[in-house]
Structure formats: C-alpha cells, structure tokens
Design an enzyme around this catalytic site. Structure first.
Site, PDB file in Angstrom:
ATOM      1  N   SER A  84      36.142  -1.005 -43.510  1.00 47.64           N
ATOM      2  CA  SER A  84      35.479   0.291 -43.560  1.00 47.64           C
ATOM      3  C   SER A  84      35.665   0.945 -44.935  1.00 47.64           C
ATOM      4  O   SER A  84      35.371   0.348 -45.960  1.00 47.64           O
ATOM      5  CB  SER A  84      35.997   1.176 -42.420  1.00 47.64           C
ATOM      6  OG  SER A  84      35.184   2.308 -42.240  1.00 47.64           O
ATOM      7  N   ASP A 210      28.155  -3.198 -34.876  1.00 44.86           N
ATOM      8  CA  ASP A 210      28.710  -1.994 -35.502  1.00 44.86           C
ATOM      9  C   ASP A 210      27.665  -0.883 -35.454  1.00 44.86           C
ATOM     10  O   ASP A 210      26.561  -1.048 -35.966  1.00 44.86           O
ATOM     11  CB  ASP A 210      29.087  -2.320 -36.952  1.00 44.86           C
ATOM     12  CG  ASP A 210      29.886  -1.227 -37.637  1.00 44.86           C
ATOM     13  OD1 ASP A 210      29.831  -0.066 -37.191  1.00 44.86           O
ATOM     14  OD2 ASP A 210      30.570  -1.541 -38.628  1.00 44.86           O
ATOM     15  N   HIS A 238      32.719  -1.764 -34.817  1.00 46.60           N
ATOM     16  CA  HIS A 238      33.220  -1.412 -36.148  1.00 46.60           C
ATOM     17  C   HIS A 238      34.687  -1.785 -36.330  1.00 46.60           C
ATOM     18  O   HIS A 238      35.171  -1.824 -37.465  1.00 46.60           O
ATOM     19  CB  HIS A 238      33.030   0.092 -36.401  1.00 46.60           C
ATOM     20  CG  HIS A 238      33.354   0.509 -37.803  1.00 46.60           C
ATOM     21  ND1 HIS A 238      32.674   0.027 -38.899  1.00 46.60           N
ATOM     22  CD2 HIS A 238      34.308   1.350 -38.295  1.00 46.60           C
ATOM     23  CE1 HIS A 238      33.186   0.560 -40.002  1.00 46.60           C
ATOM     24  NE2 HIS A 238      34.182   1.353 -39.672  1.00 46.60           N
TER      25      HIS A 238
END
EC number: 3.1.1.-
Length: 260
Positions: A84, A210, A238
């Site tokens: 991320s 995601d 995610h």
C-alpha cells in the site's frame, strides 16, 4: 538452509498499520530459512515517535532508513516488500540506498514514477474521493500543513479487509494508529531519481479483488512506469498478507530466487 541461499527480506507496511500486519508472512518466510525484518515506521506499531516529530517523508521512514544504513558493504542486498502506502516509503529507501536493494516488490502498493512528486500516485487516486467514501476514517489537520488519518473500522471492513479472516480484522481494529497522510507537504515535490530509485529492479504483485487500490489503478501505475515482472493474486483483497498469505509467500520466494 545454506547461508548462500538465505535471502534478506525487509517488510514495509502502509499507513495506520505496523510491522504487526506481516506476522503470517514473516513466520512463513523464516520457516523457509530466510532472514526477515518487519519494520515499524515512525509513530507506527510499537514505534514511540510522536506525530509532532514527523515533518517529512524521511522523518516518517527513519526506522527503515536507519536499518538500511546499518547494513555493511559485505551484507547481502535486501528485498524490500512494500504494501500500500509503504510503496512510497520503500521507493525513498531505494532512492537513498540503491546499492543495498536487490529489488522492490510492490504489493497492491503505490508505486512512484521518476517524473512526478512522490505523493502523486496516491493523490491522483484520492483527489476525487468524497468523505462518504472514507466513511468513519478520521482526519486531523494540525497547525502545520501536514495531515493525519486514522482508518475507521467500517472503512477497513469494506475497503481493506473485505476478504480477510475476521480474527485479522479484529487485530487491525485494535492495532491501527494515526498516521501521516501522504501529501506533497510530507513527501516534497522533487521526484525520485532515474539513476538511483529508477535503477532498482521493481516487481509488482497485483491484488485482484482489491477495492481500495482497484486493479485498473494498480495496472495503470505499472503502465506508467513499467516493472521487471507483474504477478497477480486473483482472490486477494487489499491485505493479501491476511487474505492470501500462502500465495503471497510463494510469490515472494519465487521473486527472491530470481532477483536476489
């Protein structure tokens, strides 16, 4: 495992999270005989830096930068695994220490290019996101321009942990902390360099389910700044370290064999 075959992984978390989010991956990679360091960035996990001390991206990434700085010239190069927002942190580290990084693996991660400011890839995605989408995420604006965020449980359930085990979602609800939001005020407006960050091998692992960083956006970053190899975990949300840890570890081991 023979020392010559042992790889060094450094795991870099995203905002509001900490080293704790890698517990499954760390255990599996270590069980395979590799060296694994999961770093708490500043004011994350159990790192006790106060938010007031974080004025720049370097401040936020200080624990990661200090770890890489501590590696001697005889040490093996590391594989940076970035999740991320950790993609921007890992890119900074590679820009400063390119000779110490064998590869960066971007896992559903924001991947800066070498022509825009570091925060651009994040700001481009969120610029039109309304407060309704952020749901119960809390934003703070101190006297200085640096912004902070704390993901709310409803937001995490819908956008981050939608396919992850309930136990891991409960862990996250108990463990997330307020983090710096990735802005130009934090990261600066100077892009990472082509001859440093741009010279490091990059691999991208797409997470197919995601909804926080949609697949089209992940692939758009790859198209804008092509990588050495693209891999995919089709049924991962995610948080693949929770929803698909075995598949993620298998890909990391494959990458290590090829590039480290």
């Amino acid at each position: 495992m023979d020392k010559n075959n042992q790889k060094k992984f450094v795991l870099v978390h995203g905002i509001c999270h900490g080293a704790w989010c890698w517990y499954k991956v760390k255990a599996q990679l270590e069980a395979a005989g590799h060296s694994v360091t999961a770093v708490d960035l500043a004011a994350s996990g159990v790192n006790m830096t106060s938010l007031d001390e974080i004025q720049t991206l370097k401040d936020y990434c200080k624990p990661l930068l200090e770890f890489l700085s501590s590696l001697g010239s005889d040490d093996d190069k590391v594989i940076l695994v970035a999740h991320s927002m950790g993609g921007i942190s890992a890119s900074l580290a590679a820009d400063i220490f390119p000779s110490k990084v064998a590869a960066i693996v971007f896992v559903a991660a924001f991947m800066p290019d070498i022509s825009n400011p570091p925060a651009y890839v994040f700001q481009k995605l969120v610029k039109d996101v309304t407060q309704e989408v952020w749901m119960d995420t809390v934003f703070g604006k101190p006297d200085r321009p640096l912004e902070f965020a704390l993901f709310g449980p409803e937001f995490m359930a819908k956008y981050l942990y939608n396919l992850s085990p309930l136990q891991d979602f409960e862990l996250a609800k108990m463990s997330v902390r307020v983090s710096p939001f990735m802005t130009n005020n934090l990261a600066g407006t100077i892009s990472f360099s082509e001859d440093r960050y741009g010279s490091v091998t990059r691999i991208y692992i797409v997470c197919g389910e995601d909804v926080a960083v949609p697949v089209d956006y992940q692939r758009g970053m790859i198209n804008d700044f092509p990588v050495k190899e693209v891999l995919e975990i089709k049924d991962a949300d995610h948080m693949p370290m929770f929803s698909k840890p075995q598949e993620l570890c298998a890909l990391l081991l494959e990458i290590a064999d090829k590039y480290a």
